[in-house]
Motif scaffolding. Structure first.
Motif, PDB file in Angstrom:
ATOM      1  N   LEU A 178      37.972  36.869  39.432  1.00 45.43           N
ATOM      2  CA  LEU A 178      39.340  36.423  39.650  1.00 45.43           C
ATOM      3  C   LEU A 178      39.371  35.205  40.561  1.00 45.43           C
ATOM      4  O   LEU A 178      38.598  35.124  41.533  1.00 45.43           O
ATOM      5  CB  LEU A 178      40.174  37.531  40.291  1.00 45.43           C
ATOM      6  CG  LEU A 178      40.412  38.800  39.470  1.00 45.43           C
ATOM      7  CD1 LEU A 178      41.105  39.839  40.337  1.00 45.43           C
ATOM      8  CD2 LEU A 178      41.242  38.492  38.237  1.00 45.43           C
ATOM      9  N   ALA A 212      44.818  34.439  42.321  1.00 45.72           N
ATOM     10  CA  ALA A 212      45.189  35.736  41.735  1.00 45.72           C
ATOM     11  C   ALA A 212      44.988  36.857  42.745  1.00 45.72           C
ATOM     12  O   ALA A 212      45.818  37.775  42.855  1.00 45.72           O
ATOM     13  CB  ALA A 212      44.358  36.004  40.478  1.00 45.72           C
ATOM     14  N   ILE A 233      53.857  40.829  36.233  1.00 50.31           N
ATOM     15  CA  ILE A 233      52.440  40.850  35.855  1.00 50.31           C
ATOM     16  C   ILE A 233      52.281  40.951  34.342  1.00 50.31           C
ATOM     17  O   ILE A 233      51.447  40.258  33.740  1.00 50.31           O
ATOM     18  CB  ILE A 233      51.705  42.003  36.567  1.00 50.31           C
ATOM     19  CG1 ILE A 233      51.621  41.720  38.073  1.00 50.31           C
ATOM     20  CG2 ILE A 233      50.300  42.186  35.995  1.00 50.31           C
ATOM     21  CD1 ILE A 233      51.018  42.856  38.877  1.00 50.31           C
ATOM     22  N   LEU A 234      53.071  41.795  33.706  1.00 52.22           N
ATOM     23  CA  LEU A 234      52.994  41.940  32.247  1.00 52.22           C
ATOM     24  C   LEU A 234      53.311  40.629  31.540  1.00 52.22           C
ATOM     25  O   LEU A 234      52.576  40.193  30.637  1.00 52.22           O
ATOM     26  CB  LEU A 234      53.960  43.027  31.775  1.00 52.22           C
ATOM     27  CG  LEU A 234      53.519  44.481  31.922  1.00 52.22           C
ATOM     28  CD1 LEU A 234      54.590  45.405  31.354  1.00 52.22           C
ATOM     29  CD2 LEU A 234      52.189  44.728  31.213  1.00 52.22           C
ATOM     30  N   TRP A 288      53.367  37.537  32.833  1.00 54.42           N
ATOM     31  CA  TRP A 288      52.384  36.507  33.207  1.00 54.42           C
ATOM     32  C   TRP A 288      51.080  36.691  32.437  1.00 54.42           C
ATOM     33  O   TRP A 288      50.519  35.714  31.914  1.00 54.42           O
ATOM     34  CB  TRP A 288      52.133  36.596  34.711  1.00 54.42           C
ATOM     35  CG  TRP A 288      50.972  35.798  35.210  1.00 54.42           C
ATOM     36  CD1 TRP A 288      50.807  34.450  35.119  1.00 54.42           C
ATOM     37  CD2 TRP A 288      49.805  36.303  35.875  1.00 54.42           C
ATOM     38  NE1 TRP A 288      49.608  34.072  35.695  1.00 54.42           N
ATOM     39  CE2 TRP A 288      48.979  35.196  36.169  1.00 54.42           C
ATOM     40  CE3 TRP A 288      49.388  37.577  36.259  1.00 54.42           C
ATOM     41  CZ2 TRP A 288      47.754  35.338  36.827  1.00 54.42           C
ATOM     42  CZ3 TRP A 288      48.186  37.700  36.923  1.00 54.42           C
ATOM     43  CH2 TRP A 288      47.379  36.595  37.193  1.00 54.42           C
ATOM     44  N   LYS A 289      50.619  37.928  32.340  1.00 54.43           N
ATOM     45  CA  LYS A 289      49.352  38.201  31.669  1.00 54.43           C
ATOM     46  C   LYS A 289      49.409  37.915  30.173  1.00 54.43           C
ATOM     47  O   LYS A 289      48.509  37.282  29.609  1.00 54.43           O
ATOM     48  CB  LYS A 289      48.958  39.668  31.906  1.00 54.43           C
ATOM     49  CG  LYS A 289      47.632  40.086  31.280  1.00 54.43           C
ATOM     50  CD  LYS A 289      46.472  39.301  31.855  1.00 54.43           C
ATOM     51  CE  LYS A 289      45.152  39.727  31.245  1.00 54.43           C
ATOM     52  NZ  LYS A 289      44.033  38.870  31.690  1.00 54.43           N
ATOM     53  N   PHE A 290      50.472  38.379  29.517  1.00 48.67           N
ATOM     54  CA  PHE A 290      50.548  38.268  28.061  1.00 48.67           C
ATOM     55  C   PHE A 290      51.302  37.030  27.579  1.00 48.67           C
ATOM     56  O   PHE A 290      51.456  36.844  26.364  1.00 48.67           O
ATOM     57  CB  PHE A 290      51.173  39.531  27.474  1.00 48.67           C
ATOM     58  CG  PHE A 290      50.307  40.748  27.649  1.00 48.67           C
ATOM     59  CD1 PHE A 290      49.152  40.909  26.906  1.00 48.67           C
ATOM     60  CD2 PHE A 290      50.635  41.724  28.586  1.00 48.67           C
ATOM     61  CE1 PHE A 290      48.330  42.022  27.080  1.00 48.67           C
ATOM     62  CE2 PHE A 290      49.832  42.837  28.767  1.00 48.67           C
ATOM     63  CZ  PHE A 290      48.679  42.990  28.011  1.00 48.67           C
ATOM     64  N   TYR A 301      41.096  38.438  29.186  1.00 48.42           N
ATOM     65  CA  TYR A 301      40.432  37.598  30.180  1.00 48.42           C
ATOM     66  C   TYR A 301      41.269  36.421  30.673  1.00 48.42           C
ATOM     67  O   TYR A 301      40.936  35.812  31.687  1.00 48.42           O
ATOM     68  CB  TYR A 301      39.120  37.056  29.604  1.00 48.42           C
ATOM     69  CG  TYR A 301      38.148  38.149  29.232  1.00 48.42           C
ATOM     70  CD1 TYR A 301      37.438  38.830  30.220  1.00 48.42           C
ATOM     71  CD2 TYR A 301      37.952  38.529  27.900  1.00 48.42           C
ATOM     72  CE1 TYR A 301      36.546  39.844  29.898  1.00 48.42           C
ATOM     73  CE2 TYR A 301      37.060  39.542  27.564  1.00 48.42           C
ATOM     74  CZ  TYR A 301      36.368  40.196  28.564  1.00 48.42           C
ATOM     75  OH  TYR A 301      35.494  41.207  28.244  1.00 48.42           O
ATOM     76  N   ASN A 320      45.381  34.346  31.036  1.00 47.96           N
ATOM     77  CA  ASN A 320      46.825  34.538  31.201  1.00 47.96           C
ATOM     78  C   ASN A 320      47.551  33.253  30.836  1.00 47.96           C
ATOM     79  O   ASN A 320      46.922  32.282  30.412  1.00 47.96           O
ATOM     80  CB  ASN A 320      47.147  34.957  32.644  1.00 47.96           C
ATOM     81  CG  ASN A 320      46.595  33.968  33.652  1.00 47.96           C
ATOM     82  OD1 ASN A 320      47.044  32.833  33.741  1.00 47.96           O
ATOM     83  ND2 ASN A 320      45.589  34.395  34.425  1.00 47.96           N
TER      84      ASN A 320
END
Length: 210
Positions: A14, A18, A52-53, A55-57, A76, A78
């Motif tokens: 990371l 992050a 977070i969801l 941002w990640k996806f 891996y 974002n």
């Protein structure tokens, strides 16, 4: 601030930014849990989870072709800067949509203001401490935001004025950072300012109707 360091947790690597963000979420959640009724730390936790969801996806939006070609990309990577802004916008809209159900009273408004200011300040502090940037920008960031945060939280009376003052202070600090105003922190601060003012206005309407 530039990310100059990386941290490995087993097979996961990371960036320091992050790590700073995750650590910030935990510290702010803990502060809210201790300082205010349990309800508001749970509201913050829900908003963080949504952020977070998204941002990640959000890489599905920013690099759809790569996701289609390599689905494991979702694990891996974002959405980067755009993902951060989208995450903050969606989490803010979620709070706005749930504003009547949450019934933001005076305590809730103060808790929200604390969350907005502390999340930004603590994140900036962690980024400075975990990375290696220019000494001048690091000193200015730590000193200005520390003084501003302490003064505002110490006498948090006029919510709108406090949030506006903090946003202006963060923008001034951004001038001395490597990316200037063209960094997510500035745009995130503006979005959170709008959120804070909206919640404050909502609480005033609730108090007037009771």
């Amino acid at each position: 601030m530039n990310n100059t360091e990386w941290f490995s947790i087993r097979t996961l690597t990371l960036p320091a930014t992050a790590v700073a963000l995750l650590a910030t979420f935990f510290v702010v959640w803990l502060v809210l849990r201790v300082q205010f009724p349990k309800k508001w730390s749970e509201v913050y936790g829900d908003a963080v989870f949504t952020f977070i969801l998204v941002w990640k996806f959000s890489i599905i939006v920013t690099d759809f072709k790569a996701v289609i070609a390599q689905p494991f990309t979702l694990l891996y990577f974002n959405g980067g800067t755009i993902g951060v802004i989208l995450g903050v916008m969606v989490a803010s809209l979620q709070l706005w949509w749930k504003r009547k159900k949450l019934q933001f009273d005076a305590t809730g408004v103060v808790a929200c203001s604390w969350a907005i200011i502390l999340t930004q300040s603590i994140y900036q502090w962690f980024v400075v401490l975990l990375n290696d940037n220019q000494i001048k920008s690091e000193v200015i960031t730590l000193s200005v935001l520390s003084i501003l945060t302490i003064l505002i939280l110490w006498k948090l009376t006029a919510i709108n004025r406090a949030l506006f003052l903090y946003t202006i202070g963060l923008i001034i600090v951004a001038f001395f950072q490597p990316h200037g105003l063209w960094q997510p922190a500035v745009w995130v601060s503006v979005i959170l300012l709008i959120l804070g003012i909206t919640i404050y206005d909502c609480s005033k309407k609730i108090s007037q109707s009771t």
